[in-house]
Design an enzyme around this catalytic site. Structure first.
Site, PDB file in Angstrom:
ATOM      1  N   TRP A   9      -7.394  89.425 -22.715  1.00 55.25           N
ATOM      2  CA  TRP A   9      -6.640  88.879 -21.582  1.00 55.25           C
ATOM      3  C   TRP A   9      -6.104  90.058 -20.771  1.00 55.25           C
ATOM      4  O   TRP A   9      -5.553  91.005 -21.336  1.00 55.25           O
ATOM      5  CB  TRP A   9      -5.452  88.004 -22.029  1.00 55.25           C
ATOM      6  CG  TRP A   9      -4.611  87.689 -20.824  1.00 55.25           C
ATOM      7  CD1 TRP A   9      -4.939  86.832 -19.808  1.00 55.25           C
ATOM      8  CD2 TRP A   9      -3.352  88.282 -20.470  1.00 55.25           C
ATOM      9  NE1 TRP A   9      -3.964  86.870 -18.839  1.00 55.25           N
ATOM     10  CE2 TRP A   9      -2.992  87.740 -19.225  1.00 55.25           C
ATOM     11  CE3 TRP A   9      -2.509  89.226 -21.078  1.00 55.25           C
ATOM     12  CZ2 TRP A   9      -1.801  88.107 -18.566  1.00 55.25           C
ATOM     13  CZ3 TRP A   9      -1.340  89.588 -20.437  1.00 55.25           C
ATOM     14  CH2 TRP A   9      -0.985  89.031 -19.191  1.00 55.25           C
TER      15      TRP A   9
ATOM     16  N   GLU B 251      -9.848  85.176 -21.900  1.00 56.48           N
ATOM     17  CA  GLU B 251      -8.785  84.215 -21.560  1.00 56.48           C
ATOM     18  C   GLU B 251      -8.531  84.150 -20.057  1.00 56.48           C
ATOM     19  O   GLU B 251      -8.193  85.147 -19.425  1.00 56.48           O
ATOM     20  CB  GLU B 251      -7.481  84.612 -22.281  1.00 56.48           C
ATOM     21  CG  GLU B 251      -6.334  83.634 -22.025  1.00 56.48           C
ATOM     22  CD  GLU B 251      -5.073  83.977 -22.821  1.00 56.48           C
ATOM     23  OE1 GLU B 251      -5.050  85.044 -23.480  1.00 56.48           O
ATOM     24  OE2 GLU B 251      -4.116  83.175 -22.767  1.00 56.48           O
TER      25      GLU B 251
ATOM     26  N   LYS C 117      -6.656  82.530 -16.497  1.00 58.10           N
ATOM     27  CA  LYS C 117      -5.280  82.243 -16.088  1.00 58.10           C
ATOM     28  C   LYS C 117      -5.242  81.882 -14.612  1.00 58.10           C
ATOM     29  O   LYS C 117      -6.056  82.363 -13.829  1.00 58.10           O
ATOM     30  CB  LYS C 117      -4.424  83.482 -16.369  1.00 58.10           C
ATOM     31  CG  LYS C 117      -2.945  83.268 -16.192  1.00 58.10           C
ATOM     32  CD  LYS C 117      -2.149  84.362 -16.889  1.00 58.10           C
ATOM     33  CE  LYS C 117      -0.665  84.135 -16.632  1.00 58.10           C
ATOM     34  NZ  LYS C 117       0.176  84.966 -17.469  1.00 58.10           N
TER      35      LYS C 117
ATOM     36  N   ASP D 104      -5.581  78.653 -22.691  1.00 57.72           N
ATOM     37  CA  ASP D 104      -4.143  78.684 -22.970  1.00 57.72           C
ATOM     38  C   ASP D 104      -3.520  77.491 -22.251  1.00 57.72           C
ATOM     39  O   ASP D 104      -3.743  77.300 -21.047  1.00 57.72           O
ATOM     40  CB  ASP D 104      -3.573  80.019 -22.468  1.00 57.72           C
ATOM     41  CG  ASP D 104      -2.085  80.179 -22.740  1.00 57.72           C
ATOM     42  OD1 ASP D 104      -1.316  79.249 -22.426  1.00 57.72           O
ATOM     43  OD2 ASP D 104      -1.679  81.238 -23.257  1.00 57.72           O
TER      44      ASP D 104
ATOM     45  N   HIS E 292      -1.903  77.954 -18.787  1.00 60.09           N
ATOM     46  CA  HIS E 292      -2.586  78.746 -17.766  1.00 60.09           C
ATOM     47  C   HIS E 292      -3.263  77.949 -16.670  1.00 60.09           C
ATOM     48  O   HIS E 292      -4.209  78.414 -16.035  1.00 60.09           O
ATOM     49  CB  HIS E 292      -3.604  79.673 -18.426  1.00 60.09           C
ATOM     50  CG  HIS E 292      -2.957  80.836 -19.102  1.00 60.09           C
ATOM     51  ND1 HIS E 292      -3.649  81.945 -19.511  1.00 60.09           N
ATOM     52  CD2 HIS E 292      -1.661  81.067 -19.415  1.00 60.09           C
ATOM     53  CE1 HIS E 292      -2.810  82.802 -20.069  1.00 60.09           C
ATOM     54  NE2 HIS E 292      -1.596  82.286 -20.035  1.00 60.09           N
TER      55      HIS E 292
ATOM     56  N   HIS F 119      -5.008  78.851 -27.109  1.00 55.60           N
ATOM     57  CA  HIS F 119      -3.646  79.369 -27.152  1.00 55.60           C
ATOM     58  C   HIS F 119      -2.732  78.170 -26.951  1.00 55.60           C
ATOM     59  O   HIS F 119      -2.535  77.718 -25.831  1.00 55.60           O
ATOM     60  CB  HIS F 119      -3.419  80.425 -26.061  1.00 55.60           C
ATOM     61  CG  HIS F 119      -3.801  81.801 -26.507  1.00 55.60           C
ATOM     62  ND1 HIS F 119      -3.549  82.928 -25.778  1.00 55.60           N
ATOM     63  CD2 HIS F 119      -4.391  82.217 -27.663  1.00 55.60           C
ATOM     64  CE1 HIS F 119      -3.985  83.990 -26.449  1.00 55.60           C
ATOM     65  NE2 HIS F 119      -4.502  83.584 -27.587  1.00 55.60           N
TER      66      HIS F 119
ATOM     67  N   ASP G  15       4.235  78.966 -16.458  1.00 58.01           N
ATOM     68  CA  ASP G  15       3.659  79.437 -17.727  1.00 58.01           C
ATOM     69  C   ASP G  15       4.747  80.118 -18.550  1.00 58.01           C
ATOM     70  O   ASP G  15       4.704  81.310 -18.799  1.00 58.01           O
ATOM     71  CB  ASP G  15       2.513  80.411 -17.399  1.00 58.01           C
ATOM     72  CG  ASP G  15       1.853  80.984 -18.640  1.00 58.01           C
ATOM     73  OD1 ASP G  15       1.847  80.296 -19.676  1.00 58.01           O
ATOM     74  OD2 ASP G  15       1.363  82.122 -18.576  1.00 58.01           O
TER      75      ASP G  15
ATOM     76  N   ASP H 217       5.769  79.738 -21.672  1.00 60.47           N
ATOM     77  CA  ASP H 217       5.562  79.993 -23.098  1.00 60.47           C
ATOM     78  C   ASP H 217       6.717  79.518 -23.977  1.00 60.47           C
ATOM     79  O   ASP H 217       7.200  80.250 -24.840  1.00 60.47           O
ATOM     80  CB  ASP H 217       5.248  81.478 -23.343  1.00 60.47           C
ATOM     81  CG  ASP H 217       3.911  81.891 -22.735  1.00 60.47           C
ATOM     82  OD1 ASP H 217       2.878  81.506 -23.305  1.00 60.47           O
ATOM     83  OD2 ASP H 217       3.897  82.567 -21.696  1.00 60.47           O
TER      84      ASP H 217
ATOM     85  N   ASP I  21       0.588  80.692 -28.812  1.00 59.91           N
ATOM     86  CA  ASP I  21       1.022  81.699 -27.843  1.00 59.91           C
ATOM     87  C   ASP I  21       2.294  81.239 -27.154  1.00 59.91           C
ATOM     88  O   ASP I  21       2.248  80.592 -26.114  1.00 59.91           O
ATOM     89  CB  ASP I  21      -0.095  81.971 -26.818  1.00 59.91           C
ATOM     90  CG  ASP I  21       0.250  83.149 -25.911  1.00 59.91           C
ATOM     91  OD1 ASP I  21       1.240  83.843 -26.191  1.00 59.91           O
ATOM     92  OD2 ASP I  21      -0.477  83.375 -24.925  1.00 59.91           O
TER      93      ASP I  21
HETATM   94  C1  RNT Z   1      -0.650  85.823 -20.989  1.00 59.93           C
HETATM   95  C2  RNT Z   1      -1.605  85.316 -22.007  1.00 59.93           C
HETATM   96  C3  RNT Z   1      -1.757  86.165 -23.224  1.00 59.93           C
HETATM   97  C4  RNT Z   1      -0.456  86.704 -23.747  1.00 59.93           C
HETATM   98  C5  RNT Z   1      -0.567  87.402 -25.077  1.00 59.93           C
HETATM   99  C6  RNT Z   1       0.651  88.185 -25.396  1.00 59.93           C
HETATM  100  O1  RNT Z   1      -0.399  84.928 -19.997  1.00 59.93           O
HETATM  101  O2  RNT Z   1      -1.251  84.019 -22.369  1.00 59.93           O
HETATM  102  O3  RNT Z   1      -2.440  85.455 -24.195  1.00 59.93           O
HETATM  103  O4  RNT Z   1       0.502  85.707 -23.852  1.00 59.93           O
HETATM  104  O5  RNT Z   1      -1.705  88.151 -25.103  1.00 59.93           O
HETATM  105 ZN    ZN Z   2      -2.402  83.152 -23.969  1.00 54.44          ZN
END
Ligand code: RNT
Ligand code: ZN
Length: 422
Positions: free
Chosen positions: A189, A230, A232, A263, A266, A290, A298, A300, A330
């Protein structure tokens, strides 16, 4: 008051016969659940800090908020915290490590110089715990990522630096997979993108493709190692354009038969990833998830047992996609006890899978026969089935606290260990 084992056994017996009436074998569901590893992300334990010499702050458009006391400051502390969290989570799981969590002995080892030897202690720890490991190059929190570009940087020298880092990371991933006898998924990523509207959206993507081709040039044994990419939609400071968008990586993963990493945070805020799985898996070999929770962006947040999570689990179970899906977490919340955050998010992910495994066959039958009224009715009634009693039984049978009993362990660890960390 702690959950008594007698009441768990009693409730389970009732639940078991209730499910049996619906044609569901609760024992088979629990057995299936034991076969699903969740990859715990090391970075929940120290707010995505890492153990490098630099002390460079977090960057790359991701952010952790909160300053709950007791975060892990060393690899030893992080492993101890992970041990604690893992003791509260039923089943065998995996560890997902970022490159900047290597053990560099206080020396300056730049990202393009990392070696499997910097991860020996982690690998030994995973081996001792019977766990597999996953890995990630760290393309952020570094002076060479300070202007928001890495693999797609306009300067060749910067791109080359990050290419070398990603190549080194794949070698480390392969060494982990080999040592642990289970393939390591190394997930690329990168944060690359623009805060404001770019004129040229194409050139950075062409550069990224070229860099990735160089990163993946060496074939690695899939028994030890798998590559994931990954995508986004946006990040902080890359609101208008992200080079590695969904379409970019979907195309790249299909063309090069790489794993696509989806993710949950994302995409557009109301867009879920559940519906993407059956489509993507028709064209990419495997998926990395993720599992995360965005709140308005986003962000998290810790994963909760919400509809978005359940929809993912349902898709995986209903379409038998688990064998081709690697489930990773994640999220990073520094405003609550970090071990509790891991425990809550992982247990919820497992609960969603258990609920999916306990789904009555009548739902599918109703759909097959074209009775959509019955499908909806059954779907809604299924939400009230006693899965919680099966979950408690599952935890108890694996010597892990049932119900909320795990919280007492976290509290005691907090007062004995975390509170002593200045
Ligand atoms: C960032 C991505 C990625 C990170 C990690 C720390 O937006 O989601 O996966 O969160 O690599
Ligand atoms: Zn991620």
């Amino acid at each position: 008051m702690s959950t008594s084992s007698k009441s768990i056994a009693k409730s389970y017996a009732v639940a078991q016969s209730r499910y049996a009436e619906m044609g569901v074998d609760t024992e088979a569901a629990m057995t299936a659940l034991t076969r699903i590893p969740i990859s715990l992300h090391c970075w929940q334990g120290d707010d995505v800090g890492g153990f490098e010499y630099t002390g460079e702050g977090l960057s790359g458009g991701i952010a952790v908020t909160g300053n709950y006391p007791g975060k892990a400051r060393t690899p030893e502390e992080l492993r101890a915290d992970l041990d604690k969290a893992l003791s509260l989570i039923p089943g065998k799981h995996r560890l997902n490590l970022h490159a900047f969590y290597g053990e560099f002995g206080g020396k300056k080892v730049d990202r393009n110089e990392i070696k499997p030897s910097h991860f020996t202690t982690w690998i030994d720890w995973a081996k001792a715990n019977g766990m597999g490991m996953d890995f990630n190059p760290t393309c952020f929190a570094h002076p060479k990522a300070a202007d928001g570009f890495t693999l797609a940087h306009p300067k060749k020298a910067i791109r080359d630096f990050w290419i070398d880092h990603c190549i080194a990371s794949r070698e480390i991933g392969a060494a982990m997979g080999k040592a642990l006898g289970s393939p390591t998924v190394t997930n690329v990523w990168i944060p690359d993108g623009f805060k404001d509207t770019p004129v040229d959206r194409l050139s950075p993507r062409q550069r990224l493709e070229d860099s990735l081709d160089k990163v993946f040039a060496k074939k690695l044994n899939p028994k030890h190692h798998l590559d994931a990419v990954e995508c986004k939609l946006f990040g902080i400071g890359s609101e208008s354009y992200v080079v590695g968008s969904h379409e970019f990586y979907m195309g790249y993963a299909i063309k090069n038969q790489k794993l696509l990493c989806l993710d949950a945070g994302h995409f557009h805020p109301t867009e879920g990833i559940a519906d993407k799985l059956s489509s993507a898996l028709m064209f990419v070999p495997e998926i990395l998830l993720h599992v995360s929770r965005g709140v308005r962006w986003d962000s998290d947040h810790v994963v909760i047992l919400d509809d978005a999570l359940q929809a993912i689990a349902n898709e995986l179970v209903r379409n038998k996609l688990l064998t081709r899906t690697h489930i990773g977490l994640d999220f990073f919340d520094a405003s609550i006890n970090r071990i509790a955050a891991w425990t809550i998010g992982t247990r919820n992910t497992l609960k969603s899978l258990l609920i999916a495994l306990l789904e009555p066959p009548a739902l599918r039958e109703a759909e097959k026969s074209g009775d959509y009224t019955a499908r909806l009715a059954l779907m809604e009634d299924a939400k009230g089935l006693p899965w919680g009693a099966v979950w408690d039984q599952y935890c108890q049978a694996r010597n892990v606290p049932a119900g909320n009993d795990w919280m007492a362990e976290v509290k005691s660890y907090e007062s004995k260990v975390l509170s002593k960390r200045a």
